[in-house]
Design an enzyme around this catalytic site. Structure first.
Site, short mmCIF file in Angstrom:
data_model
loop_
_atom_site.label_atom_id
_atom_site.label_comp_id
_atom_site.label_asym_id
_atom_site.label_seq_id
_atom_site.Cartn_x
_atom_site.Cartn_y
_atom_site.Cartn_z
N ALA A 65 0.67 -1.22 0.03
CA ALA A 65 0.09 0.22 -0.03
C ALA A 65 0.85 1.13 0.02
CB ALA A 65 -1.08 -0.10 1.16
N GLY A 109 1.00 -5.16 1.08
CA GLY A 109 -0.31 -5.25 0.25
C GLY A 109 -0.15 -5.56 -1.14
N GLU A 112 -0.33 -9.30 -0.58
CA GLU A 112 -2.03 -9.55 -0.46
C GLU A 112 -2.72 -9.74 -1.54
OE1 GLU A 112 -1.83 -6.45 2.73
OE2 GLU A 112 -2.58 -8.01 4.05
N GLU A 132 4.82 -5.20 7.12
CA GLU A 132 3.97 -3.93 7.81
C GLU A 132 4.45 -3.71 9.22
OE1 GLU A 132 2.71 -6.54 5.95
OE2 GLU A 132 1.04 -5.55 4.64
C1 HXC Z 1 5.17 4.72 -1.09
C2 HXC Z 1 6.87 3.45 -1.95
C3 HXC Z 1 6.53 2.25 -1.43
C4 HXC Z 1 5.50 2.31 -0.60
C5 HXC Z 1 8.40 2.08 -2.35
N1 HXC Z 1 8.12 3.44 -2.59
N2 HXC Z 1 7.58 1.47 -1.78
N3 HXC Z 1 6.18 4.39 -1.84
N4 HXC Z 1 4.57 3.20 -0.34
N5 HXC Z 1 4.93 0.82 -0.08
C6 HXC Z 1 9.03 4.35 -3.12
C7 HXC Z 1 10.17 4.85 -2.46
O1 HXC Z 1 9.74 5.69 -1.42
C8 HXC Z 1 11.00 5.45 -3.49
O2 HXC Z 1 10.41 6.75 -3.68
C9 HXC Z 1 10.70 4.47 -4.55
O3 HXC Z 1 9.50 3.83 -4.40
C10 HXC Z 1 11.84 3.47 -4.98
O4 HXC Z 1 11.89 2.92 -3.44
P1 HXC Z 1 13.40 2.63 -2.85
O5 HXC Z 1 12.98 2.43 -1.24
O6 HXC Z 1 14.22 3.66 -3.35
O7 HXC Z 1 14.00 1.18 -3.59
P2 HXC Z 1 14.83 0.21 -2.96
O8 HXC Z 1 15.91 0.99 -2.07
O9 HXC Z 1 15.17 -0.67 -4.07
O10 HXC Z 1 13.93 -0.69 -1.87
C11 HXC Z 1 12.90 -1.31 -2.40
C12 HXC Z 1 11.87 -1.77 -1.18
C13 HXC Z 1 11.51 -0.53 -0.30
C14 HXC Z 1 12.62 -2.89 -0.23
C15 HXC Z 1 10.67 -2.61 -1.76
O11 HXC Z 1 11.02 0.58 -1.17
C16 HXC Z 1 10.63 -0.79 0.44
O12 HXC Z 1 10.95 -1.36 1.71
N6 HXC Z 1 9.31 -0.12 0.55
C17 HXC Z 1 8.31 -0.48 1.31
C18 HXC Z 1 7.73 -1.85 1.53
C19 HXC Z 1 6.54 -1.82 2.58
O13 HXC Z 1 6.84 -1.58 3.52
N7 HXC Z 1 5.53 -2.10 2.17
C20 HXC Z 1 4.32 -2.45 3.03
C21 HXC Z 1 3.61 -1.23 3.12
S1 HXC Z 1 2.18 -1.26 4.30
P3 HXC Z 1 11.53 8.17 -4.05
O14 HXC Z 1 10.42 8.89 -4.15
O15 HXC Z 1 12.03 8.06 -2.62
O16 HXC Z 1 12.23 7.89 -4.91
C22 HXC Z 1 1.03 -2.10 3.38
C23 HXC Z 1 -0.17 -2.45 4.15
C24 HXC Z 1 -1.27 -3.25 3.34
O17 HXC Z 1 1.11 -2.55 2.44
C25 HXC Z 1 -2.54 -3.18 4.18
C26 HXC Z 1 -3.70 -3.07 3.46
C27 HXC Z 1 -3.67 -1.72 2.91
#
Ligand code: HXC
Length: 258
Positions: A65, A109, A112, A132
């Site tokens: 998400a 997400g 999921e 998460e």
């Molecule tokens: C918003 C995101 C994002 C996310 C990545 N980006 N994931 N933006 N929401 N979930 C953005 C980053 O901010 C960044 O933007 C760009 O994408 C590239 O990501 P990087 O982090 O620079 O890439 P990398 O270093 O290769 O790392 C990849 C990654 C990391 C390991 C996937 O991005 C990451 O940990 N992302 C979050 C994963 C996460 O926590 N997902 C769960 C979300 S909560 P900029 O602008 O800085 O370039 C969820 C809840 C679901 O899903 C429940 C129901 C809704």
């Protein structure tokens, strides 16, 4: 005008929906989920479409998400908006087969969403996880339930409590993924499977999918009863007559979806 966040195309009788928000690794914001829901409903209703492939980019199926969009939301806001129910469950209402072709990150997400599809074909670079916990929350789109049913308690607890990622090989061993293919072939493989399903009886496929899904909702005895009734009901279709006649006559069946 805002840019669209998904791309759709038809490959024969297979519809391909590609999540296309590369700058955010396909983070699933409200707009993207809205567009995805519309595309899924459209293809489900389109008689020319037999199966749907859902995919992302080589680098990310979806990294979850959209954290930046979520971060400042309040409880009353997410509660009254039913975040994430309405917008996210579209794929679970599709009657046609939905195949996830997952390359790169399928996190939170994203994982999921892949698990809501009927099956997952993973590229060899796929990474699955429910990170998460690292954000101070827990999975909210079925992760604690679907992952546990797919891989069992041990792996589900491991992933959900630690937030660690699992690679494609581990995901396949654990039962999350149906097949692993080389990255360059993942969409083609999913489309090929969709084409194959397109040659089969649509009502039989829809019943098969419903019956398998029922296994996640009910007891064994009730599930077996549901299956039996679904099986019996298919004797009302022309496709059953055709399928069995074709076997007896040693020729390929031509299903007409009725
Ligand atoms: C918003 C995101 C994002 C996310 C990545 N980006 N994931 N933006 N929401 N979930 C953005 C980053 O901010 C960044 O933007 C760009 O994408 C590239 O990501 P990087 O982090 O620079 O890439 P990398 O270093 O290769 O790392 C990849 C990654 C990391 C390991 C996937 O991005 C990451 O940990 N992302 C979050 C994963 C996460 O926590 N997902 C769960 C979300 S909560 P900029 O602008 O800085 O370039 C969820 C809840 C679901 O899903 C429940 C129901 C809704």
């Amino acid at each position: 005008a805002e840019e669209t966040m998904i791309l759709t195309e038809r490959q024969g009788r297979v519809a391909v929906i590609r999540l296309n928000r590369p700058k955010a690794l396909n983070a699933l914001c409200d707009q993207l989920m809205e567009e995805l829901g519309q595309a899924l409903r459209g293809f489900d209703a389109d008689p020319e479409v037999a199966a749907i492939v859902l995919t992302g980019s080589d680098r990310a199926f979806a990294a979850g998400a959209d954290i930046k969009e979520m971060q400042s939301r309040s409880f009353p806001a997410v509660y009254l908006d039913d975040f994430i129910g309405k917008r996210w469950e579209a794929v679970t209402y599709v009657q046609k087969p939905v195949i996830a072709a997952v390359a790169g990150f399928a996190l939170g997400g994203g994982c999921e969403l892949a698990m809501m599809c009927d099956l997952i074909i993973a590229a060899d670079n796929a990474k699955f996880g429910q990170p998460e916990i690292n954000l101070g929350v827990i999975p909210g789109a079925g992760g604690t339930q679907r992952l546990t049913r797919a891989v069992g308690k041990a792996k589900a607890m491991d992933l959900v409590l630690t937030g660690r990622m699992m690679d494609a090989a581990e995901a396949e061993r654990a039962g999350l993924v149906a097949r692993i293919v080389p990255l360059a072939e993942v969409v083609a493989e999913a489309v090929k499977l969709g084409e194959k399903l397109g040659t089969l009886s649509a009502p039989a496929l829809a019943m098969a999918k419903e019956a398998v899904n029922r296994a996640f909702e009910t007891t064994l005895a009730e599930g077996v009863k549901f299956e039996r009734r679904a099986f019996q009901s298919l004797f009302s279709t022309e496709d059953q007559k055709e399928g069995m006649a074709a076997f007896a006559e040693k020729r390929p069946a031509v299903f007409r979806n009725r």
